[in-house]
Design a protein around this motif. Structure first.
Motif, PDB file in Angstrom:
ATOM      1  N   UNK A  99       0.843  -1.205   0.000  1.00 56.06           N
ATOM      2  CA  UNK A  99       0.000   0.000   0.000  1.00 56.06           C
ATOM      3  C   UNK A  99       0.874   1.249   0.000  1.00 56.06           C
ATOM      4  N   UNK A 100       1.875   1.265   0.858  1.00 51.30           N
ATOM      5  CA  UNK A 100       2.809   2.390   0.893  1.00 51.30           C
ATOM      6  C   UNK A 100       3.531   2.519  -0.449  1.00 51.30           C
ATOM      7  N   UNK A 101       3.878   1.393  -1.041  1.00 54.13           N
ATOM      8  CA  UNK A 101       4.554   1.369  -2.337  1.00 54.13           C
ATOM      9  C   UNK A 101       3.664   1.952  -3.438  1.00 54.13           C
ATOM     10  N   UNK A 121      10.879  -4.913  -2.663  1.00 53.83           N
ATOM     11  CA  UNK A 121      11.665  -6.019  -2.102  1.00 53.83           C
ATOM     12  C   UNK A 121      11.054  -6.476  -0.776  1.00 53.83           C
ATOM     13  N   UNK A 122      10.675  -5.525   0.084  1.00 54.59           N
ATOM     14  CA  UNK A 122      10.061  -5.880   1.378  1.00 54.59           C
ATOM     15  C   UNK A 122       8.757  -6.630   1.155  1.00 54.59           C
ATOM     16  N   UNK A 123       7.942  -6.150   0.230  1.00 42.68           N
ATOM     17  CA  UNK A 123       6.666  -6.804  -0.063  1.00 42.68           C
ATOM     18  C   UNK A 123       6.879  -8.237  -0.545  1.00 42.68           C
ATOM     19  N   UNK A 124       7.750  -8.411  -1.514  1.00 40.23           N
ATOM     20  CA  UNK A 124       7.994  -9.748  -2.079  1.00 40.23           C
ATOM     21  C   UNK A 124       8.618 -10.668  -1.027  1.00 40.23           C
ATOM     22  N   UNK A 125       9.548 -10.163  -0.243  1.00 40.97           N
ATOM     23  CA  UNK A 125      10.200 -10.992   0.781  1.00 40.97           C
ATOM     24  C   UNK A 125       9.202 -11.459   1.842  1.00 40.97           C
ATOM     25  N   UNK A 126       8.365 -10.552   2.321  1.00 38.88           N
ATOM     26  CA  UNK A 126       7.384 -10.921   3.353  1.00 38.88           C
ATOM     27  C   UNK A 126       6.379 -11.938   2.830  1.00 38.88           C
TER      28      UNK A 126
END
Length: 146
Positions: A99-101, A121-126
């Motif tokens: 959402x922030x992205x 990257x954070x989204x995909x990693x989580x």
């Protein structure tokens, strides 16, 4: 004192969840790839396409997240595993980062970088971690025959 009974999930809800859950991950991975390409080329089309992919991924994430919310936090006599709660938490962090992205990707031109790529990257990693964890408790159980 009696032990809680192990009740199964709703078959329909589980089927819908299993159908829709992997779809957002594909969109978020594609958005990450587009962000990397944009970072290398500075061609605006890649950034705008990544913004669309993130938005579509968030749209498809609504249904499985609602089903997951009900299964984890309203168990109705069913035992909830710690892995299920961890899966829910990682998905929540990933969706919040997405959402922030989406807001970051609404910026103009190169203002999207590097924060847009970091959030991708954070989204995909989580979400990747949550899918790995979810594979442990959604895997079919084998019957032990003696």
């Amino acid at each position: 004192m009696t032990a809680p009974t192990q009740r199964l999930r709703s078959s329909l809800a589980n089927s819908v969840y299993q159908l829709f859950n992997p779809i957002p991950f594909g969109f978020f991975v594609a958005a990450l790839i587009f962000d990397v390409v944009y970072f290398q080329t500075a061609e605006m089309m890649w950034s705008k396409s990544a913004a669309w992919l993130i938005t579509i991924g968030l749209f498809f994430a609504i249904i499985p997240r609602l089903i997951n919310l009900i299964h984890v936090w309203i168990p109705r006599g069913r035992l909830v595993l710690g892995a299920e709660k961890l899966d829910f938490g990682l998905n929540l962090i990933g969706i919040l980062a997405a959402i922030l992205n989406a807001f970051v990707h609404s910026r103009d031109a190169y203002a999207v970088m590097p924060s847009g790529m970091i959030l991708s990257v954070v989204t995909v990693a989580c979400i990747a971690l949550s899918l790995i964890i979810a594979s442990t408790f959604y895997a079919p159980r084998r019957a032990n025959h003696v």
